[in-house]
Design a protein around this motif. Structure first.
Motif, PDB file in Angstrom:
ATOM      1  N   GLU A  34       3.558   1.177  -4.621  1.00  0.00           N
ATOM      2  CA  GLU A  34       4.834   0.972  -4.902  1.00  0.00           C
ATOM      3  C   GLU A  34       5.826  -0.268  -4.502  1.00  0.00           C
ATOM      4  O   GLU A  34       5.761  -1.602  -5.022  1.00  0.00           O
ATOM      5  CB  GLU A  34       6.092   2.405  -5.216  1.00  0.00           C
ATOM      6  N   ASP A  35       5.255  -0.149  -3.230  1.00  0.00           N
ATOM      7  CA  ASP A  35       5.799  -1.213  -2.411  1.00  0.00           C
ATOM      8  C   ASP A  35       4.970  -2.641  -2.274  1.00  0.00           C
ATOM      9  O   ASP A  35       5.357  -3.831  -2.762  1.00  0.00           O
ATOM     10  CB  ASP A  35       5.318  -1.011  -0.543  1.00  0.00           C
ATOM     11  N   MET A  36       3.796  -1.931  -2.466  1.00  0.00           N
ATOM     12  CA  MET A  36       2.651  -2.772  -2.783  1.00  0.00           C
ATOM     13  C   MET A  36       2.593  -3.693  -3.663  1.00  0.00           C
ATOM     14  O   MET A  36       2.338  -5.204  -4.149  1.00  0.00           O
ATOM     15  CB  MET A  36       1.409  -2.399  -1.944  1.00  0.00           C
ATOM     16  N   ARG A  37       2.502  -3.127  -4.363  1.00  0.00           N
ATOM     17  CA  ARG A  37       2.810  -3.468  -6.427  1.00  0.00           C
ATOM     18  C   ARG A  37       3.907  -4.382  -6.694  1.00  0.00           C
ATOM     19  O   ARG A  37       4.171  -5.206  -7.072  1.00  0.00           O
ATOM     20  CB  ARG A  37       3.013  -2.146  -7.073  1.00  0.00           C
ATOM     21  N   GLU A  38       5.400  -4.163  -5.790  1.00  0.00           N
ATOM     22  CA  GLU A  38       6.230  -5.021  -5.917  1.00  0.00           C
ATOM     23  C   GLU A  38       6.409  -6.095  -5.401  1.00  0.00           C
ATOM     24  O   GLU A  38       6.774  -7.350  -5.765  1.00  0.00           O
ATOM     25  CB  GLU A  38       7.822  -3.887  -5.561  1.00  0.00           C
ATOM     26  N   ALA A 281      -4.591  -3.914  -8.040  1.00  0.00           N
ATOM     27  CA  ALA A 281      -4.842  -5.355  -9.165  1.00  0.00           C
ATOM     28  C   ALA A 281      -3.991  -5.313  -9.950  1.00  0.00           C
ATOM     29  O   ALA A 281      -2.991  -4.281 -10.973  1.00  0.00           O
ATOM     30  CB  ALA A 281      -6.617  -5.321  -9.854  1.00  0.00           C
ATOM     31  N   MET A 282      -2.767  -6.545  -9.587  1.00  0.00           N
ATOM     32  CA  MET A 282      -1.856  -6.659 -10.634  1.00  0.00           C
ATOM     33  C   MET A 282      -2.325  -7.470 -11.418  1.00  0.00           C
ATOM     34  O   MET A 282      -2.918  -8.785 -10.847  1.00  0.00           O
ATOM     35  CB  MET A 282      -0.756  -6.785  -9.584  1.00  0.00           C
ATOM     36  N   ALA A 283      -2.637  -8.033 -12.944  1.00  0.00           N
ATOM     37  CA  ALA A 283      -2.093  -8.978 -13.944  1.00  0.00           C
ATOM     38  C   ALA A 283      -0.642  -9.407 -13.769  1.00  0.00           C
ATOM     39  O   ALA A 283       0.537  -8.241 -14.518  1.00  0.00           O
ATOM     40  CB  ALA A 283      -3.308  -8.537 -14.617  1.00  0.00           C
ATOM     41  N   ARG A 284      -0.572 -10.827 -13.985  1.00  0.00           N
ATOM     42  CA  ARG A 284       0.186 -10.863 -14.917  1.00  0.00           C
ATOM     43  C   ARG A 284      -0.200 -12.623 -15.953  1.00  0.00           C
ATOM     44  O   ARG A 284      -0.413 -13.247 -15.683  1.00  0.00           O
ATOM     45  CB  ARG A 284       1.369 -11.886 -14.582  1.00  0.00           C
ATOM     46  N   HIS A 285       0.666 -12.430 -17.515  1.00  0.00           N
ATOM     47  CA  HIS A 285       0.088 -13.580 -18.596  1.00  0.00           C
ATOM     48  C   HIS A 285       2.049 -14.683 -18.651  1.00  0.00           C
ATOM     49  O   HIS A 285       2.018 -14.458 -18.275  1.00  0.00           O
ATOM     50  CB  HIS A 285       0.369 -12.880 -19.539  1.00  0.00           C
ATOM     51  N   LEU A 286       0.722 -16.242 -18.439  1.00  0.00           N
ATOM     52  CA  LEU A 286       1.213 -16.921 -18.146  1.00  0.00           C
ATOM     53  C   LEU A 286       1.588 -17.746 -19.434  1.00  0.00           C
ATOM     54  O   LEU A 286       0.842 -18.132 -20.630  1.00  0.00           O
ATOM     55  CB  LEU A 286       0.648 -17.903 -17.465  1.00  0.00           C
ATOM     56  N   SER A 297      -4.596  -6.672  -4.289  1.00  0.00           N
ATOM     57  CA  SER A 297      -4.132  -6.322  -2.716  1.00  0.00           C
ATOM     58  C   SER A 297      -4.718  -5.841  -1.993  1.00  0.00           C
ATOM     59  O   SER A 297      -4.917  -4.462  -2.825  1.00  0.00           O
ATOM     60  CB  SER A 297      -2.733  -6.185  -3.016  1.00  0.00           C
ATOM     61  N   ASP A 298      -5.213  -5.435  -1.322  1.00  0.00           N
ATOM     62  CA  ASP A 298      -6.651  -5.019  -0.226  1.00  0.00           C
ATOM     63  C   ASP A 298      -5.124  -3.595  -0.203  1.00  0.00           C
ATOM     64  O   ASP A 298      -4.500  -3.442   0.699  1.00  0.00           O
ATOM     65  CB  ASP A 298      -6.739  -4.978   1.267  1.00  0.00           C
ATOM     66  N   LEU A 299      -5.676  -2.339  -0.250  1.00  0.00           N
ATOM     67  CA  LEU A 299      -4.806  -0.357   0.275  1.00  0.00           C
ATOM     68  C   LEU A 299      -5.036  -0.225   1.525  1.00  0.00           C
ATOM     69  O   LEU A 299      -5.206   0.762   1.543  1.00  0.00           O
ATOM     70  CB  LEU A 299      -5.534  -0.148  -1.095  1.00  0.00           C
ATOM     71  N   ARG A 300      -6.353  -0.696   2.045  1.00  0.00           N
ATOM     72  CA  ARG A 300      -6.619  -0.389   3.253  1.00  0.00           C
ATOM     73  C   ARG A 300      -5.170  -0.200   4.754  1.00  0.00           C
ATOM     74  O   ARG A 300      -4.769   0.625   5.308  1.00  0.00           O
ATOM     75  CB  ARG A 300      -7.713  -0.976   4.268  1.00  0.00           C
ATOM     76  N   PRO A 301      -4.362  -1.176   4.470  1.00  0.00           N
ATOM     77  CA  PRO A 301      -3.421  -1.419   5.399  1.00  0.00           C
ATOM     78  C   PRO A 301      -2.823  -0.341   4.906  1.00  0.00           C
ATOM     79  O   PRO A 301      -2.220   0.694   5.860  1.00  0.00           O
ATOM     80  CB  PRO A 301      -2.596  -2.441   5.507  1.00  0.00           C
TER      81      PRO A 301
END
Length: 627
Positions: A34-38, A281-286, A297-301
């Motif tokens: 959730e933090d990475m998504r934010e 994977a986070m996506a945003r429309h322009l 964003s790498d989830l290994r951390p």
């Protein structure tokens, strides 16, 4: 505790540790994601705002191009006049491009051909290019403003195109062309390639426009038909191959965040020899550019952090001190997240202020362009009025120079009329009516001769607006030569007139054409004044463009190469001081250009000067009315 109980207690404690560790791991992983998504969402907001501002900051330029009279005149002009109109339109687009700093601006006619471009001074310009296959042209020519990413086939540079239909008020707002601005995306590429994590910009067709790593550029999110990819390659990417790589990544639900694993054939492009790692994977429309930004964003951390939290939770069950340290660590991490969030919010506010300032600058620029257009229109009206006054003044100056010759031409017939009238009266007194009738007949002939002398002078001196009609070029030359008849005889000028009557008919104003010819003949006579051989020749032919070309050649002193370069500049003259203002040729060329003609100059073969008067041909709807 008894031995069996100790074994059961140890087993229960291990199970409790494992359950607590597993629970702590899942909870920590959830919050970490959730933090990475934010963070990724904030990163997408900043990137999206920056890219949208960079790409769409030139979106209002086509409106300014649509209002320019030079562009409208170019699109209205017939094919034989487009060469002249194209120069003014190219210069306007170049000035607009230099003022705004970088975008390529060009104008297309309704067939999709580039008829004016801001890069006309470069060898690899877009003039004459056929862009009818571009999607933005097809949308704009149907009346819909369009914006589109594409690669031009001349420089093969990608850009974002804004297209706006140009409508003609005089034709009931019919579409006569398309104004297009190509906004460069170099700044977007610089920002995008600086991303450490994998990131994509995808268009509505699922084609990757920009990517980090760069090997994914022009790949597709999923397999697509070859014919569709070839069509897109021709229409948008200047024939470059698309779909050589298929990412095979499902982005459904990526707007809220989706955990994906990269396919095996893509792992070496991102992290060689590190296996199939999970990514958020986070996506945003322009909305402004119809693009989709995707950040991996790498989830290994996050996994490492979750394992750490699980270990800390297990340790906290046996050691309160470690639990206290774990709580402090959590608080420190929370403060760091709050500080990062505050920094992102401040950056977002600063970016919004910059966007507002840039929008205000563009609005001021558009208003300034509109004021400049109005000022130029007023200046053009003033210039035309001054030009008309200068034309009339030049006519009167020519008539003033010819007063002596005209007086001589009229004095002889007047003296003869006075003598014949007195003789007729005497013969009538003697009742010799036959002889009196002969004298009066001679008086009639002399009166008609004087009318032939005065008629062209009245026509030449009359001040009237320019109205284009069918003009016989040979007749116009004869009328101009008549005004110099006495001077031509006095200076023994040999005339060579190779123009047949009714052979060349032009569409222009007869009086204005006669004024131009008078100016050219006067200059030729001045140039031949000190020459031993004085020859003045006239010839006409049909130019390759369809226009009537009238050549005026003299045997005078001619002019140097330096004089040719400045010949049509106002107040430039090769005559002695006090003998001319240097406005005659400038006014003559402006007169010809007003009705679609032109004036060119150069050295004549064998010495002297050669001027070519280009006149528009008779329109097709008037040719049938000629006898």
């Amino acid at each position: 505790m008894p031995r069996p109980h100790r074994v059961l207690g140890l087993v229960g404690l291990m199970v409790a540790f494992l359950l607590l560790g597993l629970l702590s791991y899942r909870v920590s992983e959830h919050y970490g994601i959730e933090d990475m998504r934010e963070k990724a969402s904030h990163q997408l907001d900043i990137l999206g705002a920056a890219i949208d501002s960079e790409v769409t900051r030139h979106a209002s330029i086509p409106s300014a191009v649509e209002l320019n009279p030079d562009v409208v005149s170019l699109l209205r002009a017939p094919s034989e006049e487009q060469d002249i109109r194209q120069v003014e339109a190219n210069r306007f687009l170049q000035k607009l491009n230099d003022h705004l700093g970088g975008p390529a601006i060009f104008v297309l006619d309704t067939s999709g051909t580039v008829v004016a471009s801001s890069d006309w001074i470069f060898s690899d310009n877009l003039l004459g290019s056929d862009l009818s296959y571009m999607p933005f042209f097809r949308d704009a020519v149907r009346g819909t403003p369009a914006r589109h990413y594409a690669v031009d086939h001349v420089r093969h540079e990608p850009g974002y195109y804004f297209a706006l239909p140009i409508r003609d008020e005089a034709r009931e707002w019919a579409i006569i062309g398309v104004a297009v601005v190509k906004s460069g995306i170099r700044e977007v590429e610089r920002r995008w390639l600086a991303q450490e994590a994998p990131a994509l910009i995808v268009d509505r067709n699922g084609v990757v426009l920009l990517a980090s790593p760069p090997e994914w550029r022009y790949a597709t999110l999923g397999p697509q038909p070859l014919d569709a990819l070839e069509r897109l390659g021709r229409q948008q990417f200047a024939g470059q191959p698309l779909g050589a790589i298929s990412l095979d990544i499902n982005l459904d639900g990526a707007d809220e965040g989706r955990i994906v694993r990269l396919p095996k054939h893509l792992r070496d492009d991102v992290a060689p020899s590190q296996g199939a790692r999970p990514y958020l994977a986070m996506a945003r429309h322009l909305s402004g550019a119809a693009w989709r930004i995707v950040v991996f964003s790498d989830l290994r951390p996050v996994g490492i952090q979750a394992a750490t939290h699980a270990a800390l939770s297990i340790a906290a069950l046996g050691c309160l001190l470690l639990g206290v340290l774990y709580t402090r660590q959590r608080r420190r991490l929370a403060r760091g997240r709050e500080e990062a969030r505050a920094m992102l919010e401040r950056a977002n506010q600063e970016l919004e202020l910059k966007v507002e300032a840039r929008t205000a600058d563009l609005s001021d620029a558009v208003a300034g362009l509109q004021r400049e257009v109005q000022e130029r229109q007023r200046a053009e009206q003033t210039l035309r009025a001054a030009q008309a006054e200068l034309v009339q003044a030049a006519k009167l100056a020519v008539l003033g120079q010819m007063v002596t010759g005209i007086t001589h031409e009229l004095s002889q017939p007047l003296g003869a009329i006075r003598t014949l009238a007195a003789n007729a009266a005497e013969f009538m007194r003697r009742a010799d009516l036959v002889t009196a009738e002969k004298n009066l007949a001679i008086v009639e002939q002399l009166t008609e001769q004087m009318g032939h002398i005065i008629g062209p002078l009245k026509t030449f001196a009359r001040k009237s607006p320019a109205v284009s009609t069918a003009v016989d070029v040979a007749q116009a030359v004869d009328s101009a030569l008549f005004l110099f008849e006495s001077r031509l005889k006095k200076e023994s000028v040999v005339l060579e007139r190779r123009i047949a009557a009714d052979a060349c008919i032009a569409w222009c104003d007869r009086n204005r054409l006669q004024q131009v010819l008078v100016n050219l003949i006067g200059n030729a006579l001045d140039a031949m004044h000190d020459e031993p051989v004085r020859r003045l020749s006239f010839s006409s032919e049909r130019a390759s463009s369809g226009k009537v070309a009238l050549a005026v050649v003299d045997s005078g002193c001619g002019f140097s190469e330096e004089a040719v370069a400045h010949l049509f500049e106002p107040f430039f003259t090769t005559k002695q001081p006090g003998e001319g203002l240097g406005l005659g040729l400038t006014i003559s060329r402006d007169i010809l250009r007003d009705f679609g003609g032109d004036l060119m100059a150069g050295p004549a073969p064998g010495g002297g000067a050669r001027f070519v008067v280009l006149l528009p041909p008779l329109p097709s709807d008037h040719r049938e009315t000629l006898p």
